[in-house]
Design a protein around this motif. Structure first.
Motif, PDB file in Angstrom:
ATOM      1  N   ASN A   2       0.735  -1.064   0.101  1.00  0.00           N
ATOM      2  CA  ASN A   2      -0.156  -0.086   0.043  1.00  0.00           C
ATOM      3  C   ASN A   2       1.034   1.365   0.073  1.00  0.00           C
ATOM      4  OD1 ASN A   2      -2.070  -1.815   0.266  1.00  0.00           O
ATOM      5  ND2 ASN A   2      -2.380  -1.494   2.296  1.00  0.00           N
ATOM      6  N   THR A  24      -3.479  10.479  -4.235  1.00  0.00           N
ATOM      7  CA  THR A  24      -3.637   9.204  -4.786  1.00  0.00           C
ATOM      8  C   THR A  24      -3.062   8.080  -4.411  1.00  0.00           C
ATOM      9  OG1 THR A  24      -1.700   9.159  -6.140  1.00  0.00           O
ATOM     10  CG2 THR A  24      -3.814  10.284  -7.278  1.00  0.00           C
ATOM     11  N   TYR A  25      -3.830   6.795  -4.206  1.00  0.00           N
ATOM     12  CA  TYR A  25      -3.318   5.745  -3.523  1.00  0.00           C
ATOM     13  C   TYR A  25      -3.177   4.451  -4.359  1.00  0.00           C
ATOM     14  CZ  TYR A  25      -8.097   4.171  -3.876  1.00  0.00           C
ATOM     15  OH  TYR A  25      -9.295   3.631  -4.274  1.00  0.00           O
ATOM     16  N   THR A  26      -2.451   3.340  -3.726  1.00  0.00           N
ATOM     17  CA  THR A  26      -2.200   2.115  -4.329  1.00  0.00           C
ATOM     18  C   THR A  26      -2.743   1.215  -3.154  1.00  0.00           C
ATOM     19  OG1 THR A  26      -0.594   2.816  -5.886  1.00  0.00           O
ATOM     20  CG2 THR A  26      -0.683   0.378  -5.331  1.00  0.00           C
ATOM     21  N   THR A  71      -8.475   5.876  -8.012  1.00  0.00           N
ATOM     22  CA  THR A  71      -7.921   5.916  -7.003  1.00  0.00           C
ATOM     23  C   THR A  71      -7.462   6.974  -6.487  1.00  0.00           C
ATOM     24  OG1 THR A  71      -5.483   5.219  -7.925  1.00  0.00           O
ATOM     25  CG2 THR A  71      -7.012   3.558  -7.467  1.00  0.00           C
TER      26      THR A  71
END
Lengths: 112, 113
Positions: A2, A24-26, A71
């Protein structure tokens, strides 16, 4: 793993200007998303959160919408005040313990 | 309610010295966390305690140990401080899992010379 990416600061604005901070994210799974704010010399405090796609979190005139397709979880405020000067952190959490991630933080400076 | 309290507020150590950072919460929260904050890196999780009697490593546990003394208290120990441990340390707590809102203490600023 993450991760959270947010725009670098400092962001300097005049009072009553519009503020956007990109985030933004993963993540694996379905994270909850948060914005925390840190005022000078203090710990972090929750500003708003969203727990599922398309949810909008809002508080103190700030808003952010959980966009799964991009995202993203961008923070916005329509008219900032000098008292909004702080560092803002985007964060995510999943069901898995320890899988809680903060972005690097964005300093916002609002001038009169 | 005091919320989450941390002691000390500020500490200077020499390389190799040891110290314990104290954290207590009065919100009857089950879960507690220790983070470090470094410029440009956000907050990084050092250790967490999902519930009383349990502790586990986070992202950057090397050089640290923790003790969940009871439901209220969660301490962080540096056995042999290094300059790389110069940072601001935050304790936080939540009612339950990591997706809940975390409540943070005011922080401990540590300088290791």
């Amino acid at each position: 793993g993450n991760s959270v990416t947010q725009m670098e600061g400092p962001v300097t604005l005049s009072e009553e200007a519009f503020l956007t901070i990109n985030c933004t994210y993963t993540a694996t799974g379905y994270p909850s998303l948060f914005w925390y704010v840190q005022y000078p010399g203090e710990g972090l405090q929750l500003l708003l959160k969203a727990t599922k796609a398309d949810d909008k979190g809002s508080n103190k005139g700030f808003e952010a919408t959980y966009r799964k397709e991009t995202t993203s979880f961008h923070l916005e405020k329509g008219s900032v005040q000098v008292s909004d000067s702080a560092v803002y952190f985007c964060a995510l959490a999943t069901d898995s313990w320890g899988k809680f991630q903060f972005g690097a933080g964005t300093q916002v400076v609002v001038t009169p | 309610n005091a919320g989450v309290t941390q002691t000390p507020k500020f500490q200077v150590l020499k390389t190799g010295q040891s110290m314990t950072l104290q954290c207590a919460q009065d919100m009857n929260h089950n879960s507690m966390y220790w983070y470090r904050q470094d410029p440009g890196m956000g907050l990084r999780l050092i250790y967490y305690s999902a519930s009383e009697g349990t502790t586990d490593k986070g992202e950057v546990p090397n050089g640290y140990n923790v003790s969940r003394l009871n439901k209220r208290e969660f301490s962080l120990r540096l056995e042999s401080a290094a300059p790389s441990q110069t940072s601001v340390y935050f304790c936080a707590s939540t009612t339950a899992g990591p997706q809940e809102t975390q409540y943070f203490g005011p922080g401990t600023r540590l300088l290791v010379l």
